[in-house]
Structures are given as C-alpha cells and as structure tokens.
Design a protein around this motif. Structure first.
Motif, PDB file in Angstrom:
ATOM      1  N   ASP A 130       0.907  -1.301   0.159  1.00  0.00           N
ATOM      2  CA  ASP A 130      -0.117   0.154   0.076  1.00  0.00           C
ATOM      3  C   ASP A 130       0.724   1.137   0.172  1.00  0.00           C
ATOM      4  O   ASP A 130       0.813   2.198  -0.706  1.00  0.00           O
ATOM      5  N   TRP A 131       2.024   1.227   0.744  1.00  0.00           N
ATOM      6  CA  TRP A 131       2.873   2.336   0.966  1.00  0.00           C
ATOM      7  C   TRP A 131       3.410   2.711  -0.293  1.00  0.00           C
ATOM      8  O   TRP A 131       3.496   3.670  -1.023  1.00  0.00           O
TER       9      TRP A 131
ATOM     10  N   ALA B 287       2.504   1.654  -3.412  1.00  0.00           N
ATOM     11  CA  ALA B 287       1.394   2.057  -4.360  1.00  0.00           C
ATOM     12  C   ALA B 287       1.202   3.611  -4.286  1.00  0.00           C
ATOM     13  O   ALA B 287       1.054   4.427  -5.142  1.00  0.00           O
ATOM     14  N   GLU B 288       1.144   4.269  -2.900  1.00  0.00           N
ATOM     15  CA  GLU B 288       1.041   5.747  -2.658  1.00  0.00           C
ATOM     16  C   GLU B 288       2.101   6.358  -3.322  1.00  0.00           C
ATOM     17  O   GLU B 288       1.800   7.409  -4.180  1.00  0.00           O
ATOM     18  N   TRP B 289       3.071   6.131  -3.207  1.00  0.00           N
ATOM     19  CA  TRP B 289       4.322   6.784  -3.481  1.00  0.00           C
ATOM     20  C   TRP B 289       4.588   6.908  -5.049  1.00  0.00           C
ATOM     21  O   TRP B 289       4.838   7.848  -5.524  1.00  0.00           O
TER      22      TRP B 289
ATOM     23  N   SER C   9       2.141   6.354  -7.118  1.00  0.00           N
ATOM     24  CA  SER C   9       1.087   7.029  -7.787  1.00  0.00           C
ATOM     25  C   SER C   9       1.576   8.643  -7.757  1.00  0.00           C
ATOM     26  O   SER C   9       1.197   9.357  -8.631  1.00  0.00           O
ATOM     27  N   GLU C  10       1.983   9.157  -6.425  1.00  0.00           N
ATOM     28  CA  GLU C  10       2.399  10.365  -6.299  1.00  0.00           C
ATOM     29  C   GLU C  10       3.311  10.756  -7.401  1.00  0.00           C
ATOM     30  O   GLU C  10       3.459  11.814  -8.102  1.00  0.00           O
TER      31      GLU C  10
ATOM     32  N   TRP D 181       3.731   9.635 -10.204  1.00  0.00           N
ATOM     33  CA  TRP D 181       3.488   9.676 -11.630  1.00  0.00           C
ATOM     34  C   TRP D 181       3.038  10.900 -11.724  1.00  0.00           C
ATOM     35  O   TRP D 181       2.935  11.586 -12.566  1.00  0.00           O
ATOM     36  N   HIS D 182       2.046  11.251 -10.875  1.00  0.00           N
ATOM     37  CA  HIS D 182       1.263  12.529 -10.942  1.00  0.00           C
ATOM     38  C   HIS D 182       2.082  14.034 -10.843  1.00  0.00           C
ATOM     39  O   HIS D 182       1.865  14.670 -11.495  1.00  0.00           O
ATOM     40  N   ILE D 183       3.312  13.452 -10.236  1.00  0.00           N
ATOM     41  CA  ILE D 183       4.414  14.978 -10.033  1.00  0.00           C
ATOM     42  C   ILE D 183       4.622  14.981 -11.312  1.00  0.00           C
ATOM     43  O   ILE D 183       5.130  15.869 -11.939  1.00  0.00           O
TER      44      ILE D 183
ATOM     45  N   PHE E  14      11.910  14.966  -3.890  1.00  0.00           N
ATOM     46  CA  PHE E  14      10.832  14.111  -3.775  1.00  0.00           C
ATOM     47  C   PHE E  14      10.799  12.695  -3.277  1.00  0.00           C
ATOM     48  O   PHE E  14      10.426  12.372  -2.249  1.00  0.00           O
ATOM     49  N   CYS E  15      11.449  12.130  -3.978  1.00  0.00           N
ATOM     50  CA  CYS E  15      11.767  10.452  -3.733  1.00  0.00           C
ATOM     51  C   CYS E  15      12.479  10.289  -2.655  1.00  0.00           C
ATOM     52  O   CYS E  15      12.351   9.225  -1.489  1.00  0.00           O
TER      53      CYS E  15
END
Lengths: 415, 105
Positions: free
Chosen positions: A25-26, A28-30, A32-33, A35-37, A49-50
């Motif tokens: 889950d962790w 997947a959230e990072w 996803s973020e 990808w959007h960034i 950021f990473c």
C-alpha cells in the motif's frame, strides 16, 4: 538508467524499510504520487521528493512494529502510584532476532562495499585486497619514488625510464619474475594528492588508484618512439620472501589495503580498551557466562561491524580520486561507536536465546532510591529470564542483574 | 481526548491544508511548502492518532482518466475539533493555506 527508473528504484529501496504488511500500500501511494508529479509538476525536483520516502519509511518502521496502538495520548498518562511505567521499544524489532541482526549487518556491510566499489578512490583500495602478496612495484633504490606517503597511504610515482628498466632487468639475480614495464601515457590534471599521482593500469590490472594512465609495453622496440625522459612503473613478482639485491626498492601492491583497512583491528582493540577503562564496556554478570552460541554470535557481529566501519570510513572519506587523511579519524571514531554498540547490544540480549530483551518497565523513582530499587526491567519474550538495569547505581544494585526464570514459567510465554 | 491534543505548527498546517481541500500528499506539500520527508510522516502520525483518514480513489475513476489511483486524505470529526483548537492557537493559519479549487472549506 533513465530518470524514471532511478526514481522508482529510490522508492523501492525505501519500501524495504516499511513493515511488510503495509509495504504494498505504501509503495503504491508513493508510485502514484510520483506519476502525478511527473505529469503535473515538471519543474519540481523529483529526486528530492523521492528521497523524502526514506523518512516516511523510517517513521513507519519505528512506529508500527509492535507498538502501533500506543499513541501520544497514551504517553500523557501520568505514572501510576506504584511508580511502574511501561514504554515502547524504539525501532529494535528489526534486530530482535540474532539471525535478523546478523542479516541486517551483512546487508549494511554489502551496501558499504557496493558504494565503495562505485567510488573512484575507494574502489582500488577494496579491489587491491585481491592481489597476491608476491606482486610488487619496483623502482631504482637511489630514486626511491615508490613510497608510502606521510599518512601511510600507498602512493607510487612513475619513476623508471625504459633504459633503467632494461638495466634492472639485466642485473636481476633471479629475485623477481614476470618483470613488466608500464609506460606512463598521461596525467589527469587536478587529481593528485600531495603532488604524487597514483596509478591506473590499463592492461592486466585495472584497479590501482586512478589519475595516471599507463600502458603495458610488450614490444621491446616500442619505447624507442617515446619522447626522451618518459618514465613509468615496473611491476614484478617476488620469487622469495626477502630481496638480497640492492638494485631495487620495492613495495607490495597488497600492502595498500593493509595500510588502510588493516587498521580496523588495532582501532577496535583501542576502542575496546578505552571503553573498558571508562567502565562502559565492562562485562555484566550474565555476559560472563561463556557459551559457544553466544561467542559465535559476538564474533560474527564484531566481524561484520569491523567490515562496516572499515569500508564505511573509506566511503565517507573518499573525495574525488583520493582518500582523505581524515580516514584515520573517521575510522577511530567509528570503531569507538561500533565497539560501544556491540557491547550494548550483547548486554541487552537474552543469554539463552540471544533475542533482544523486550517489554521494558520502569520501576521506582529517583526520589525514593533509599527505600526501593530504581531502574528498568527487561524481559525475554521466550521467558528465559529478566534483566534488571539500575538507573542510578546504589550499594545494593550497582550493576545489571540477570534473573533466570525456571521452566515453571514456560506456560506464560510464547515458544 | 483528541481535542486536548496540542499540534505543532507543522501538523496544524497539514491539517488545515487537508481541510482546505488539498487532499493528497503532494497537494499538501505544494500548498504548505514543506518537503515530502516532513509531510508524509506527519500525515501517518495524524492518521494514527485518528485525526485524518485515508482512502484510495476508485479504480474506475482513475482508469477513466488513464492514470493511477491516488490516495486521498480527509479530516475525521476529532480532526476537525483539533483543527478548531489549533486555529485558536495559531490565528494566522487560515491565511497561510489557500482553499483548493473544489475544496470543502
């Protein structure tokens, strides 16, 4: 490696720190973020950021490994009238089992080695450990340019002309074999330490220190085309342990790691002695009991820590193409901390199963030290015993005390 | 109990950002100016203490927009109460965080 792959690799590396149940889950959230960034904010520093994923992962590891139900609100509860207060372990779950502890240390050691192999200055030092003891660098004795510098680092200079090499070869009394001449083809500007460039062999050996380019001369006629005054290096194998011939000055190539990484042993001994004098490393009663399993664990832990400290110090002090003389200082301090940690870790382990003692409970209060025992109790998860650690030494409780629990307690514990 | 929890200014800013409609991690980062290494651990802590909750966006919505689903954060009832208390403590908080387009504040 493309930037996207690099950023995903950072996130995957950080994900290893996240407790297993939350990892997917962790991540997947990072991801996803990320990808959007990349899509919505092209101007942002994505690497920075990473890198923020590491504090996040550390936080989860520290706070969600066995004590997730404890919140700040619970910590505000005042101590009970009996003076007994329990508090959570801080990030020790990963090192609780002796096998996991050694595995983590091994991973850390491998990581240090991998980083060292990527650093231009550390890589030759690490790889030159593989050289045989009979491999030597020669120079004319009167010039004596193959030297170790003032800090003990092996730092040879190109010193032998082709003519000198031919002369040395002709006068060899069988002390050396496989004599090879390496012609210097270029010096890299700005990559010299103390005015003495180090070596990089372009053939046969490619791991000695960088900044001088050399070429193995195979053809006797080739040096005739060289400009006058060209100098190089002579590499040979030692036939015997001692050299009687006075024409040569030589240094073993394998001395290089010895002079750097070999210092970790005296550093550890010194740190142990210092801690013993400060009484911080004195063995407690339960540590004095010798068992093969504990001794093996201690030996393995010490070896891995020695590797981490030695290679880690080398990594930290490798700037550009040279190892800073600060290496010795970092090594000394690192050894002190490492030995201190080894002793503290061994002290906080159950002498029977070697797992870290858990469930710390603080007992008593400093204002009532004359009336009752004041300190912290730790318990072995498997029910082998309890460790009493006095907060302030008193006449009746100056040192840690281990109390074994008999088999009759077994029903209360796991395993 | 939660209303008695005193938040740091950073945590209060993050709570306010979420309340203002910046409902995912990077949105909170952008509006507060805090780095990712601060925002995400702080949001984990707020979630652990029951002040915010997270939920994954429906896969169908993300699929329709051809992007991966995002994790959204919303305030819980204790979170709103704590934020109200924090706004009394930090009166300029509301001025620091602009309301997001489509935000609920």
């Amino acid at each position: 490696m493309s930037p996207v792959a690099f950023h995903i690799a950072i996130l995957r590396a950080a994900a290893l720190l996240v407790p297993e149940p939350r990892r997917t889950d962790w991540l997947a959230e990072w991801l996803s973020e990320l990808w959007h960034i990349r899509r919505d904010s092209p101007g942002i520093n994505v690497t920075a950021f990473c890198m923020g994923a590491f504090p996040d992962a550390f936080w989860l590891r520290r706070n969600e490994s066995g004590f997730s139900s404890l919140s700040l609100l619970q910590l505000d509860v005042p101590p009970t009238p009996t003076g007994i207060e329990s508090f959570p372990d801080q990030g020790t779950a990963a090192l609780a089992s002796p096998v996991r502890c050694l595995a983590w240390l091994a991973i850390l050691g491998m990581l240090c080695l991998a980083i060292g192999l990527l650093l231009p200055a550390a890589r030759p030092v690490l790889l030159s450990m593989l050289y045989p003891r009979d491999l030597v660098l020669l120079s004319p004795l009167n010039e004596g340019d193959v030297i170790a510098d003032a800090n003990g680092f092996f730092d040879p200079r190109p010193s032998i002309s082709w003519e000198q090499f031919q002369w040395l070869k002709a006068h060899d009394d069988g002390e050396f074999s496989d004599l090879r001449y390496y012609e210097t083809t270029g010096l890299s500007a700005g990559r010299q330490r103390h005015g003495a460039p180090a070596l990089r062999w372009t053939e046969d050996l490619s791991v000695l220190p960088a900044s001088v380019k050399t070429r193995l001369v195979r053809d006797d006629a080739a040096p005739n085309a060289l400009p006058p005054g060209t100098k190089g290096f002579v590499l040979a194998r030692l036939r015997h342990g001692n050299v009687r011939n006075s024409h040569y000055h030589f240094i073993r190539v394998s001395d290089r790691p010895f002079r750097t990484l070999g210092m970790v042993l005296p550093a550890f001994l010194f740190a142990g002695l210092l801690l013993r004098i400060m009484n911080a490393g004195s063995p407690e009663c339960h540590l004095r009991r010798i068992s093969a399993r504990r001794s093996l664990f201690l030996a393995a832990k010490t070896l891995l820590m020695a590797l981490i400290v030695a290679v880690g110090s080398l990594d930290l002090t490798s700037f550009g193409h040279s190892v800073s003389p600060l290496f010795l200082h970092v090594l000394a301090f690192g050894s002190l901390f490492a030995v201190r940690w080894i002793v503290a870790d061994q002290r906080n382990r159950c002498p029977v199963c070697l797992r870290l003692l858990a469930h710390p409970v603080r007992i008593g209060g400093s204002s009532r030290i004359l009336l009752e025992w004041h300190g912290t109790e730790f318990m072995c998860d498997r029910g082998h015993g309890m460790l009493y650690v006095p907060e302030w030494p008193a006449i009746w409780s100056a040192r840690q005390r281990w109390m074994e629990l008999g088999a009759s307690w077994g029903g209360l514990f796991l395993g | 109990m939660a209303t008695e929890l005193k938040l740091s200014h950073t945590a209060a800013m993050i709570l306010k950002a979420i309340e203002s409609g910046h409902v995912y991690g990077f949105g909170v980062m952008e509006v507060t100016g805090l780095p990712s290494g601060t925002v995400y651990p702080a949001m984990r802590r707020l979630e652990r203490d029951g002040l915010i909750r997270s939920r994954w966006e429906k896969q169908s919505i993300a699929d329709a927009e051809q992007r991966p689903p995002r994790k959204y954060y919303t305030l819980t009832t204790p979170g709103r109460a704590t934020l109200e208390a924090s706004e009394k403590r930090y009166p300029l908080l509301a001025n620091l965080i602009p309301i997001a387009v489509g935000g609920n504040a």
